[in-house]
Design a protein around this motif. Structure first.
Motif, short mmCIF file in Angstrom:
data_model
loop_
_atom_site.label_atom_id
_atom_site.label_comp_id
_atom_site.label_asym_id
_atom_site.label_seq_id
_atom_site.Cartn_x
_atom_site.Cartn_y
_atom_site.Cartn_z
N ALA A 138 -52.09 -15.87 43.30
CA ALA A 138 -52.17 -17.27 43.72
C ALA A 138 -53.24 -17.45 44.80
O ALA A 138 -54.01 -18.43 44.77
CB ALA A 138 -50.81 -17.75 44.22
N TRP A 139 -53.30 -16.53 45.76
CA TRP A 139 -54.32 -16.62 46.80
C TRP A 139 -55.72 -16.47 46.20
O TRP A 139 -56.67 -17.16 46.61
CB TRP A 139 -54.11 -15.55 47.87
CG TRP A 139 -52.98 -15.81 48.81
CD1 TRP A 139 -51.89 -15.04 49.05
CD2 TRP A 139 -52.84 -16.95 49.68
NE1 TRP A 139 -51.08 -15.61 49.99
CE2 TRP A 139 -51.64 -16.79 50.41
CE3 TRP A 139 -53.61 -18.09 49.92
CZ2 TRP A 139 -51.19 -17.70 51.35
CZ3 TRP A 139 -53.16 -19.02 50.87
CH2 TRP A 139 -51.97 -18.82 51.57
N THR A 140 -55.86 -15.57 45.22
CA THR A 140 -57.16 -15.38 44.57
C THR A 140 -57.60 -16.65 43.88
O THR A 140 -58.76 -17.08 44.00
CB THR A 140 -57.08 -14.22 43.57
OG1 THR A 140 -56.67 -13.03 44.25
CG2 THR A 140 -58.43 -13.98 42.90
N ALA A 141 -56.67 -17.27 43.14
CA ALA A 141 -56.99 -18.52 42.44
C ALA A 141 -57.35 -19.61 43.44
O ALA A 141 -58.28 -20.41 43.20
CB ALA A 141 -55.81 -18.94 41.57
N ILE A 189 -55.92 -21.33 57.06
CA ILE A 189 -57.11 -22.03 56.56
C ILE A 189 -56.83 -22.84 55.31
O ILE A 189 -57.69 -23.60 54.87
CB ILE A 189 -58.26 -21.04 56.27
CG1 ILE A 189 -57.91 -20.10 55.13
CG2 ILE A 189 -58.62 -20.27 57.54
CD1 ILE A 189 -59.07 -19.23 54.66
N SER A 190 -55.63 -22.71 54.76
CA SER A 190 -55.36 -23.35 53.46
C SER A 190 -54.30 -24.43 53.48
O SER A 190 -54.24 -25.26 52.57
CB SER A 190 -54.92 -22.28 52.45
OG SER A 190 -53.63 -21.75 52.81
N ASP A 191 -53.41 -24.38 54.49
CA ASP A 191 -52.23 -25.24 54.49
C ASP A 191 -51.37 -24.97 53.26
O ASP A 191 -50.70 -25.86 52.75
CB ASP A 191 -52.61 -26.72 54.56
CG ASP A 191 -51.45 -27.59 55.05
OD1 ASP A 191 -50.59 -27.05 55.78
OD2 ASP A 191 -51.40 -28.79 54.69
N GLU A 192 -51.45 -23.73 52.75
CA GLU A 192 -50.63 -23.28 51.63
C GLU A 192 -49.81 -22.07 52.08
O GLU A 192 -50.11 -21.44 53.10
CB GLU A 192 -51.50 -22.87 50.44
CG GLU A 192 -52.41 -23.95 49.89
CD GLU A 192 -51.65 -24.95 49.02
OE1 GLU A 192 -50.42 -24.78 48.84
OE2 GLU A 192 -52.30 -25.90 48.54
N ASP A 193 -48.78 -21.75 51.33
CA ASP A 193 -47.97 -20.58 51.64
C ASP A 193 -47.58 -19.89 50.34
O ASP A 193 -46.52 -20.14 49.78
CB ASP A 193 -46.73 -20.95 52.44
CG ASP A 193 -45.96 -19.72 52.94
OD1 ASP A 193 -46.43 -18.60 52.65
OD2 ASP A 193 -44.93 -19.89 53.59
N PHE A 194 -48.47 -19.01 49.86
CA PHE A 194 -48.20 -18.25 48.66
C PHE A 194 -47.60 -16.89 48.97
O PHE A 194 -47.45 -16.06 48.06
CB PHE A 194 -49.49 -18.08 47.83
CG PHE A 194 -50.10 -19.37 47.38
CD1 PHE A 194 -49.36 -20.31 46.68
CD2 PHE A 194 -51.43 -19.66 47.66
CE1 PHE A 194 -49.92 -21.51 46.26
CE2 PHE A 194 -52.01 -20.85 47.25
CZ PHE A 194 -51.25 -21.78 46.55
N GLY A 195 -47.29 -16.66 50.24
CA GLY A 195 -46.66 -15.40 50.61
C GLY A 195 -47.48 -14.21 50.18
O GLY A 195 -48.67 -14.12 50.47
#
Length: 343
Positions: free
Chosen positions: A333-336, A322-328
Motif C-alpha cells: 500500500a505504501w509503495t502504491a 508526509i501522507s496523512d495515511e496510515d497503512f501500517g
C-alpha cells in the motif's frame, strides 16, 4: 576463501542495484544467527542465506554485528551497516544488516583541504575528546542534562564517565555559544581537512538548534566519509530530538535536499533511521517529504517492511507524517501511494 564466497563475489559486479529505484523493495529476510536472529533488509541479488553463509565463511570468528566491514572489504558492497539490539532480560541479540551494492548510490560529502585555527574552547573540547573518546559522544546524546548538576551526576553514574569531566564539557559549550562561534563551526565543517576538528565542530552545533543552517550542516555531516564525524552528528541530532515535543521549532529542509537524497539513496545506512526521526521531529513539510520519498523510495520502503519493530517504526512514522495515511506495515500500500504521487 571458500567456493561459495568466491561465487558470490563474482555475482557482485554484475548485480542489479540493491536499492534500484525501478525495483520493488525486498522485505526483510530473517534467519537464525549465532547469537540470535539476523535480518537482512533490502537485499535484491543476494538471499539472506547466501550472504550470511558468505560472511560466516570469510570471518567465522567475527561477531555478526561487525559484519559490515566484511561486506564492504570482501563482498563488494559500496556501503553497509549492522545494528544490534539486545533483548531485555536475555542474552539474545537481534541484528539488522543493511547493504548497498551500487557505488553510484553512495555519495559522501566533499571535505575541505584547509587547516584552520580552533578557538580556545573548541581546542579544549578536542583535548577532552582525545583523552576520552566516549565523553563527547555521550554528551551529544544527553544534551538535556546540560547545566543540571543532578542530571549530569545521574548520567555519569549509569554510564561510568567522570561527572567532573562531563560538567567541564557543559562549561566549554557555554563558552562557544556566540554568533561568532556559530559562523566559525560552520566554517570548520565546510573547510577543515581534519576529521577531529570536524567532529568537534559538529558537537558544538548543538548550541545553535534555533538556526536552520545548523540542522542542515548536521545532516550534511551524516554523509561525512569519516565515520566518527558522522556518528557525532547523529548523536547531536538524537540529543536535540530525544525529548522533542510540539515545542521543537520546524525546520525548512529544502536547502538540504542534496544530502538528504544521498542518505535516502543509501549513503551511510548507519544513520538512516536517525535521519527519518529528525525529519519527523522537526516538522518536515509533506510536499518536501513526498518529494524525497518519490525520488528515493527503496531504502525507505525496505525499512518500512522490516520485521524488526524498531527499524520499521522510523520509516512508517515518516510515511504517516508526509501522507496523512496510515497503512501500517502494508508495504504494498505504501509503495502504491508513493508511486501515485505527482512528479
Amino acid at each position: 576463501m571458500g567456493a561459495n564466497a568466491m561465487r558470490l563475489r563474482r555475482v557482485v559486479p554484475v548485480a542489479v542495484m540493491l536499492l534500484a529505484a525501478t525495483t520493488a523493495p525486498s522485505l526483510g529476510q530473517v534467519i537464525e544467527g549465532p547469537d540470535g536472529p539476523v535480518e537482512f533488509v533490502g537485499l535484491q541479488e543476494w538471499t539472506a542465506r547466501e550472504l550470511f553463509d558468505a560472511i560466516q565463511e570469510l570471518a567465522p570468528d567475527l561477531p555478526f554485528h561487525a559484519c559490515a566491514a566484511v561486506m564492504e572489504r570482501d563482498l563488494g558492497f559500496a556501503d553497509a551497516a549492522a545494528m544490534s539490539y539486545r533483548t531485555a532480560g536475555s542474552d539474545e541479540v537481534y541484528t539488522v544488516v543493511v547493504g548497498v551494492e551500487d557505488a553510484t548510490r553512495v555519495r559522501p560529502r566533499t571535505i575541505g583541504s584547509d587547516t584552520l585555527v580552533l578557538p580556545e574552547a573548541l581546542e579544549n573540547l578536542k583535548a577532552l575528546a582525545e583523552e576520552d573518546p566516549r565523553l563527547l559522544s555521550l554528551a551529544a546524546q544527553v544534551l538535556y542534562a546540560r547545566g543540571d548538576a543532578d542530571r549530569t551526576a545521574e548520567v555519569a553514574g549509569w554510564t561510568g564517565v567522570d561527572a567532573e569531566a562531563l560538567a567541564e564539557v557543559w562549561s566549554l559549550l557555554d563558552r562557544a555559544d556566540g554568533r561568532r562561534d556559530d559562523r566559525r563551526v560552520l566554517e570548520l565543517l565546510a573547510r577543515d581537512s581534519s576529521w577531529e576538528t570536524r567532529e568537534i565542530a559538529a558537537f558544538v552545533l548543538g548550541n545553535f538548534a534555533d538556526r536552520d543552517a545548523s540542522w542542515h550542516a548536521l545532516i550534511l555531516s551524516l554523509t561525512d566519509p569519516q565515520g566518527r564525524v558522522a556518528a557525532m552528528a547523529a548523536g547531536v541530532l538524537r540529543g536535540l530530538t530525544v525529548s522533542a515535543d510540539d515545542s521543537l521549532r520546524p525546520v525548512d529542509w529544502t536547502p538540504a535536499e542534496e544530502p538528504l537524497l544521498a542518505l535516502f539513496d543509501g549513503t551511510n545506512p548507519w544513520h538512516f533511521a536517525t535521519t527519518l526521526r529528525v525529519l519527523v521531529a522537526t516538522g518536515v513539510t509533506p510536499d518536501f517529504g513526498r518529494r524525497l520519498a518519490r525520488e528515493r523510495p527503496d531504502l525507505l520502503l525496505a525499512y518500512a517492511g522490516a520485521e524488526h519493530r524498531g527499524t520499521r517504526a522510523s520509516a512508517i512514522a515518516f510515511l504517516q507524517a508526509i501522507s496523512d495515511e496510515d497503512f501500517g506495515t502494508d508495504v504494498e500500500a505504501w509503495t502504491a501511494w508513493i508511486h501515485g504521487q505527482p512528479d
